[in-house]
Design a protein around this motif. Structure first.
Motif, PDB file in Angstrom:
ATOM      1  N   VAL A 194       6.835 -14.384  -5.021  1.00 34.59           N
ATOM      2  CA  VAL A 194       7.299 -15.498  -4.191  1.00 34.59           C
ATOM      3  C   VAL A 194       8.398 -16.254  -4.923  1.00 34.59           C
ATOM      4  CG1 VAL A 194       6.651 -17.610  -2.986  1.00 34.59           C
ATOM      5  CG2 VAL A 194       5.001 -15.726  -3.173  1.00 34.59           C
ATOM      6  N   ALA A 195       9.562 -16.327  -4.319  1.00 35.29           N
ATOM      7  CA  ALA A 195      10.638 -17.174  -4.847  1.00 35.29           C
ATOM      8  C   ALA A 195      10.415 -18.577  -4.280  1.00 35.29           C
ATOM      9  CB  ALA A 195      11.998 -16.633  -4.437  1.00 35.29           C
ATOM     10  N   GLU A 196      10.111 -19.520  -5.150  1.00 35.68           N
ATOM     11  CA  GLU A 196       9.700 -20.862  -4.715  1.00 35.68           C
ATOM     12  C   GLU A 196      10.919 -21.743  -4.398  1.00 35.68           C
ATOM     13  OE1 GLU A 196       7.080 -22.320  -3.821  1.00 35.68           O
ATOM     14  OE2 GLU A 196       5.407 -21.063  -4.482  1.00 35.68           O
ATOM     15  N   ALA A 238       0.826  -1.208   0.000  1.00 39.50           N
ATOM     16  CA  ALA A 238       0.000   0.000   0.000  1.00 39.50           C
ATOM     17  C   ALA A 238       0.861   1.259   0.000  1.00 39.50           C
ATOM     18  CB  ALA A 238      -0.931   0.002   1.209  1.00 39.50           C
ATOM     19  N   ALA A 239       2.060   1.156   0.577  1.00 42.78           N
ATOM     20  CA  ALA A 239       2.975   2.299   0.607  1.00 42.78           C
ATOM     21  C   ALA A 239       3.780   2.440  -0.677  1.00 42.78           C
ATOM     22  CB  ALA A 239       3.918   2.167   1.800  1.00 42.78           C
ATOM     23  N   GLY A 240       3.547   1.538  -1.643  1.00 40.44           N
ATOM     24  CA  GLY A 240       4.202   1.656  -2.941  1.00 40.44           C
ATOM     25  C   GLY A 240       5.413   0.779  -3.144  1.00 40.44           C
ATOM     26  N   ALA A 241       5.721  -0.094  -2.169  1.00 44.32           N
ATOM     27  CA  ALA A 241       6.882  -0.972  -2.312  1.00 44.32           C
ATOM     28  C   ALA A 241       6.515  -2.232  -3.088  1.00 44.32           C
ATOM     29  CB  ALA A 241       7.429  -1.355  -0.938  1.00 44.32           C
ATOM     30  N   ARG A 242       7.442  -2.736  -3.859  1.00 44.09           N
ATOM     31  CA  ARG A 242       7.330  -4.080  -4.416  1.00 44.09           C
ATOM     32  C   ARG A 242       7.834  -5.024  -3.346  1.00 44.09           C
ATOM     33  NH1 ARG A 242       6.920  -6.061  -9.798  1.00 44.09           N
ATOM     34  NH2 ARG A 242       5.806  -8.026  -9.529  1.00 44.09           N
ATOM     35  N   VAL A 243       7.077  -6.064  -3.037  1.00 44.36           N
ATOM     36  CA  VAL A 243       7.407  -6.948  -1.918  1.00 44.36           C
ATOM     37  C   VAL A 243       7.708  -8.344  -2.432  1.00 44.36           C
ATOM     38  CG1 VAL A 243       6.619  -7.880   0.291  1.00 44.36           C
ATOM     39  CG2 VAL A 243       5.959  -5.564  -0.378  1.00 44.36           C
ATOM     40  N   MET A 244       8.697  -8.984  -1.806  1.00 44.78           N
ATOM     41  CA  MET A 244       9.090 -10.334  -2.171  1.00 44.78           C
ATOM     42  C   MET A 244       9.202 -11.191  -0.925  1.00 44.78           C
ATOM     43  SD  MET A 244      12.129  -9.543  -4.925  1.00 44.78           S
ATOM     44  CE  MET A 244      11.949 -11.167  -5.683  1.00 44.78           C
ATOM     45  N   THR A 245       8.989 -12.494  -1.098  1.00 42.69           N
ATOM     46  CA  THR A 245       9.167 -13.444  -0.003  1.00 42.69           C
ATOM     47  C   THR A 245       9.603 -14.778  -0.594  1.00 42.69           C
ATOM     48  OG1 THR A 245       8.162 -14.320   2.033  1.00 42.69           O
ATOM     49  CG2 THR A 245       6.772 -14.286   0.051  1.00 42.69           C
ATOM     50  N   VAL A 246       9.770 -15.777   0.261  1.00 41.79           N
ATOM     51  CA  VAL A 246      10.214 -17.096  -0.191  1.00 41.79           C
ATOM     52  C   VAL A 246       9.385 -18.169   0.507  1.00 41.79           C
ATOM     53  CG1 VAL A 246      12.578 -16.252  -0.488  1.00 41.79           C
ATOM     54  CG2 VAL A 246      11.963 -17.434   1.620  1.00 41.79           C
ATOM     55  N   THR A 247       9.413 -19.378  -0.048  1.00 44.82           N
ATOM     56  CA  THR A 247       8.835 -20.528   0.630  1.00 44.82           C
ATOM     57  C   THR A 247       9.942 -21.320   1.318  1.00 44.82           C
ATOM     58  OG1 THR A 247       8.916 -21.742  -1.474  1.00 44.82           O
ATOM     59  CG2 THR A 247       6.803 -20.751  -0.830  1.00 44.82           C
TER      60      THR A 247
END
Length: 265
Positions: A155-157, A110-119
């Motif tokens: 998501v980096a799988e 919502a603040a304009g960031a591109r967000v990434m995560t992993v499994t």
């Protein structure tokens, strides 16, 4: 914004994001977030990077302690990796953990960031004594994927790749990835965000290795239990955490210096 124009990267999380397993507290920790920042800086030499992660933090603690500082830094790219400490606790609740992650996903996007995560890979493939946790790992990953899909989070799988459970990608404690593991995660994130020069080579298997015999394997399990599992259980019983008294290693957005640790062979 193009995939090569990220200039303000902020990493939120626990010990993996802090870099435990890649160096030590004397020589310094590097870790996947530092390594990913180095990938980003190749495409964006003006990159500024902050790492708010602290080892031992549960997902709710990451949200409570790191989200507001992260938002104040106004990142255009953020990684959020947490939840493994939760699934190791007796009263793990996948829905609750995913909820904390989703709050961070929602606020940052919502603040304009591109967000990434992993499994998370199956921990039972790395430490046989952790095999009862397989259903928890699966539930955590399902929650991460669902929350990510709702907020456009990449998501980096990691969990989908067989190489992720190669012991050589893991530190001796089997709870943290090694320097090579951190390098692979960084490369996975670089591919997910389509950085120039990135590819899927991080998924390739390592060269064949000699497998230990039954007695060697049993001895290794006993040494691991005595050297790492026992002390970890002891801290839990005393209500202590490896992160007690620690603060973020890089709380402000700063330009990248030269890597403090070499790349793994």
């Amino acid at each position: 914004m193009t995939n090569s124009a990220y200039l303000r990267y902020v990493a939120l999380g626990d010990s993996q994001t802090e870099g435990v397993g890649d160096g030590d507290d004397t020589t310094g920790l590097r870790g996947f977030a530092d390594r990913f920042a180095e990938h980003l800086a190749v495409a964006s030499p003006g990159l500024a990077y902050a790492n708010l992660a602290v080892r031992g933090r549960l997902a709710g603690q990451v949200r409570a302690e790191q989200l507001a500082p992260a938002l104040a830094l106004r990142p255009d790219l953020a990684t959020v990796v947490a939840g493994v400490n939760d699934l190791l606790r007796p009263r793990f609740n996948a829905e609750e953990v995913a909820g904390h992650l989703e709050e961070m996903f929602a606020a940052l996007t919502a603040a304009g960031a591109r967000v990434m995560t992993v499994t998370v890979p199956d921990l039972g493939e790395i430490a046989p004594l952790a095999r009862p946790l397989a259903s928890r790992v699966s539930a955590l990953n399902e929650g991460v994927r669902a929350a990510a899909a709702r907020h456009g989070v990449m998501v980096a799988e990691i969990a989908a790749q067989p190489v992720a459970t190669d012991p050589r990608l893991w530190a001796p404690d089997r709870l943290h990835v090694s320097s090579l593991g951190h390098a692979r995660i960084a490369a996975a994130l670089a591919e997910a965000v389509r950085l120039p020069g990135s590819d899927d080579s991080w998924t390739l298997p390592l060269p064949p290795r000699a497998l230990p015999g039954r007695l060697q394997a049993a001895g290794a399990e006993l040494r691991w239990a005595a050297g790492f599992l026992g002390p970890w259980i002891g801290r839990r019983l005393r209500g202590r955490s490896s992160g007690d008294g620690r603060t973020a290693k890089r709380p402000e957005l700063l330009p990248l210096g030269r890597p403090s640790l070499p790349d793994p062979a």
